[in-house]
Write a protein that holds these residues in place. Sequence first.
Motif, PDB file in Angstrom:
ATOM      1  N   TYR A   1       0.747  -1.163   0.157  1.00 59.08           N
ATOM      2  CA  TYR A   1      -0.140  -0.092   0.058  1.00 59.08           C
ATOM      3  C   TYR A   1       0.911   1.153  -0.092  1.00 59.08           C
ATOM      4  O   TYR A   1       2.139   1.245   0.436  1.00 59.08           O
ATOM      5  CB  TYR A   1      -0.927  -0.159   1.223  1.00 59.08           C
ATOM      6  N   PHE A   2       0.216   2.302  -0.394  1.00 56.84           N
ATOM      7  CA  PHE A   2       1.102   3.583  -0.548  1.00 56.84           C
ATOM      8  C   PHE A   2      -0.021   4.870  -0.054  1.00 56.84           C
ATOM      9  O   PHE A   2      -1.348   4.531  -0.087  1.00 56.84           O
ATOM     10  CB  PHE A   2       1.388   4.078  -1.946  1.00 56.84           C
ATOM     11  N   PRO A   3       0.469   5.869   0.429  1.00 58.26           N
ATOM     12  CA  PRO A   3       1.801   6.106   0.549  1.00 58.26           C
ATOM     13  C   PRO A   3       2.538   5.250   1.690  1.00 58.26           C
ATOM     14  O   PRO A   3       1.914   4.693   2.545  1.00 58.26           O
ATOM     15  CB  PRO A   3       1.831   7.706   1.174  1.00 58.26           C
ATOM     16  N   LYS A   4       4.031   5.433   1.794  1.00 55.88           N
ATOM     17  CA  LYS A   4       4.714   4.412   2.613  1.00 55.88           C
ATOM     18  C   LYS A   4       4.474   4.566   4.063  1.00 55.88           C
ATOM     19  O   LYS A   4       4.185   3.831   4.940  1.00 55.88           O
ATOM     20  CB  LYS A   4       5.989   4.384   2.517  1.00 55.88           C
ATOM     21  N   GLU A   5       3.981   6.055   4.426  1.00 57.48           N
ATOM     22  CA  GLU A   5       3.728   6.191   5.946  1.00 57.48           C
ATOM     23  C   GLU A   5       2.342   5.862   6.495  1.00 57.48           C
ATOM     24  O   GLU A   5       2.076   5.091   7.316  1.00 57.48           O
ATOM     25  CB  GLU A   5       3.805   7.566   6.240  1.00 57.48           C
TER      26      GLU A   5
ATOM     27  N   LYS B   1      -0.151   4.077   4.179  1.00 59.95           N
ATOM     28  CA  LYS B   1      -0.526   2.704   3.871  1.00 59.95           C
ATOM     29  C   LYS B   1      -2.071   2.831   3.534  1.00 59.95           C
ATOM     30  O   LYS B   1      -2.905   1.797   4.056  1.00 59.95           O
ATOM     31  CB  LYS B   1       0.067   1.676   4.562  1.00 59.95           C
ATOM     32  N   ILE B   2      -2.398   3.821   2.851  1.00 61.89           N
ATOM     33  CA  ILE B   2      -3.989   3.914   2.540  1.00 61.89           C
ATOM     34  C   ILE B   2      -4.439   2.954   1.173  1.00 61.89           C
ATOM     35  O   ILE B   2      -5.479   2.299   1.388  1.00 61.89           O
ATOM     36  CB  ILE B   2      -4.515   5.286   2.197  1.00 61.89           C
ATOM     37  N   PHE B   3      -3.591   3.351   0.280  1.00 61.29           N
ATOM     38  CA  PHE B   3      -4.206   2.678  -1.182  1.00 61.29           C
ATOM     39  C   PHE B   3      -3.128   1.529  -1.567  1.00 61.29           C
ATOM     40  O   PHE B   3      -1.993   1.548  -1.712  1.00 61.29           O
ATOM     41  CB  PHE B   3      -4.111   3.712  -2.301  1.00 61.29           C
ATOM     42  N   SER B   4      -3.974   0.558  -2.248  1.00 63.62           N
ATOM     43  CA  SER B   4      -3.428  -0.559  -2.890  1.00 63.62           C
ATOM     44  C   SER B   4      -2.519  -0.129  -4.089  1.00 63.62           C
ATOM     45  O   SER B   4      -3.040   0.349  -5.054  1.00 63.62           O
ATOM     46  CB  SER B   4      -4.064  -1.662  -3.024  1.00 63.62           C
ATOM     47  N   ASP B   5      -1.375  -0.473  -4.193  1.00 61.85           N
ATOM     48  CA  ASP B   5      -0.617   0.050  -5.214  1.00 61.85           C
ATOM     49  C   ASP B   5      -0.873  -0.704  -6.558  1.00 61.85           C
ATOM     50  O   ASP B   5      -0.381  -0.425  -7.756  1.00 61.85           O
ATOM     51  CB  ASP B   5       0.921   0.444  -5.116  1.00 61.85           C
ATOM     52  N   LYS B   6      -1.324  -1.934  -6.274  1.00 62.36           N
ATOM     53  CA  LYS B   6      -1.537  -2.725  -7.621  1.00 62.36           C
ATOM     54  C   LYS B   6      -3.104  -2.836  -7.701  1.00 62.36           C
ATOM     55  O   LYS B   6      -3.830  -3.720  -8.641  1.00 62.36           O
ATOM     56  CB  LYS B   6      -0.955  -4.340  -7.451  1.00 62.36           C
ATOM     57  N   GLY B   7      -3.949  -2.354  -6.907  1.00 57.68           N
ATOM     58  CA  GLY B   7      -5.323  -2.403  -6.859  1.00 57.68           C
ATOM     59  C   GLY B   7      -5.792  -3.600  -6.461  1.00 57.68           C
ATOM     60  O   GLY B   7      -4.960  -4.380  -5.267  1.00 57.68           O
ATOM     61  N   CYS B   8      -6.595  -4.390  -7.240  1.00 55.11           N
ATOM     62  CA  CYS B   8      -6.957  -5.882  -6.965  1.00 55.11           C
ATOM     63  C   CYS B   8      -6.186  -6.722  -7.987  1.00 55.11           C
ATOM     64  O   CYS B   8      -6.669  -7.918  -8.056  1.00 55.11           O
ATOM     65  CB  CYS B   8      -8.368  -5.973  -7.081  1.00 55.11           C
TER      66      CYS B   8
END
Length: 322
Positions: free
Chosen positions: A296-300, A302-309
């Motif tokens: 997840y991103f941002p690194k701090e 970790k809200i959003f999946s960087d590859k989605g599903c």
Amino acid sequence: ALEPLSVGLAIGVASALTGYLSHPRFYCNYVECCPRAGQRLWEIWVTILTLKAQLDNRLFGQHLAKDVVLKAVLGFSNNPSPKKPLMLSLHGWAGTGKNFLSQILAEQVHPAGLRSKFVHLFLATLHFPHHDQVKLYKEQLQNWIRGNVSACPSSVFIFDEMDKMHPGVIDAIKPFLDYYEEVDGVSYRKAIFIFLSNAGGDLINKAAFDFWSSGKHREDIQLKDLEPLLSVGVFNNKNSGLWHSSIIDRNLVDYFVPFLPLEHRHVKMCVRAEMAARGYAVDEKIVQAVADEMTYFPKEQKIFSDKGCKTVQAKLDIHEDF
């Protein structure tokens, strides 16, 4: 010698049988046919309701995309004489549902979906790989679209990897997207064109993060918050097939559809849906484990999946023994 009555009866039966077998309603039960023109209102509503149910059950975290596409398809289908083809440009990072939505939409127009002879998928890196052959690609693309729309006015054309398309190639289809009744005797006004692109994904992600940082709900993000940013950003993006495109310059894209980055809860929805599709009982421990294995991103935060599903299926394979 044959009796005249017998001959006449045989000819009559043969003619009736030939007429029945060649009747479109019978013939189209066994061979895929182009949808007939002039759908009745109830047929349109069935299509829209089916599309809505599919999007609700299979596409997660994309309230904007669902709303825009439903309204766009309803308006287009309900118009007996549209002035131009429907042109949608879908933008967002990988794994957020762009391909998924385009497939669902294609299935509502042609039930065979991507297997239909009336649905055409183009991949930039496969069909248009060489920069020095742009002129040839443009000629081939025009001929291909002209021939297929002549065969079926409601053809669907999906252009994937628009961010990898060589600039200038896609401008070949500009005449078919414009407000012309016919081009060389062919009407393109019933066709649907869909662009899929990662370009603009950074702009969308930043807007989503800004909403989160300010304490707003992602469902409060509206199309007007993102569409102007997308149209300008994609037009000026040199790494996009729509860079300085006449299609954007002439305002021929009906909607720039943003796909928001997916949160942890949306990834869990994808895992549940995949488990159900495989015929498994949904195990929340497995759901949590798969979702936690994603990055997840941002690194701090970790809200959003960087590859989605996108990698959910592969991650779930590790837990097949359950």
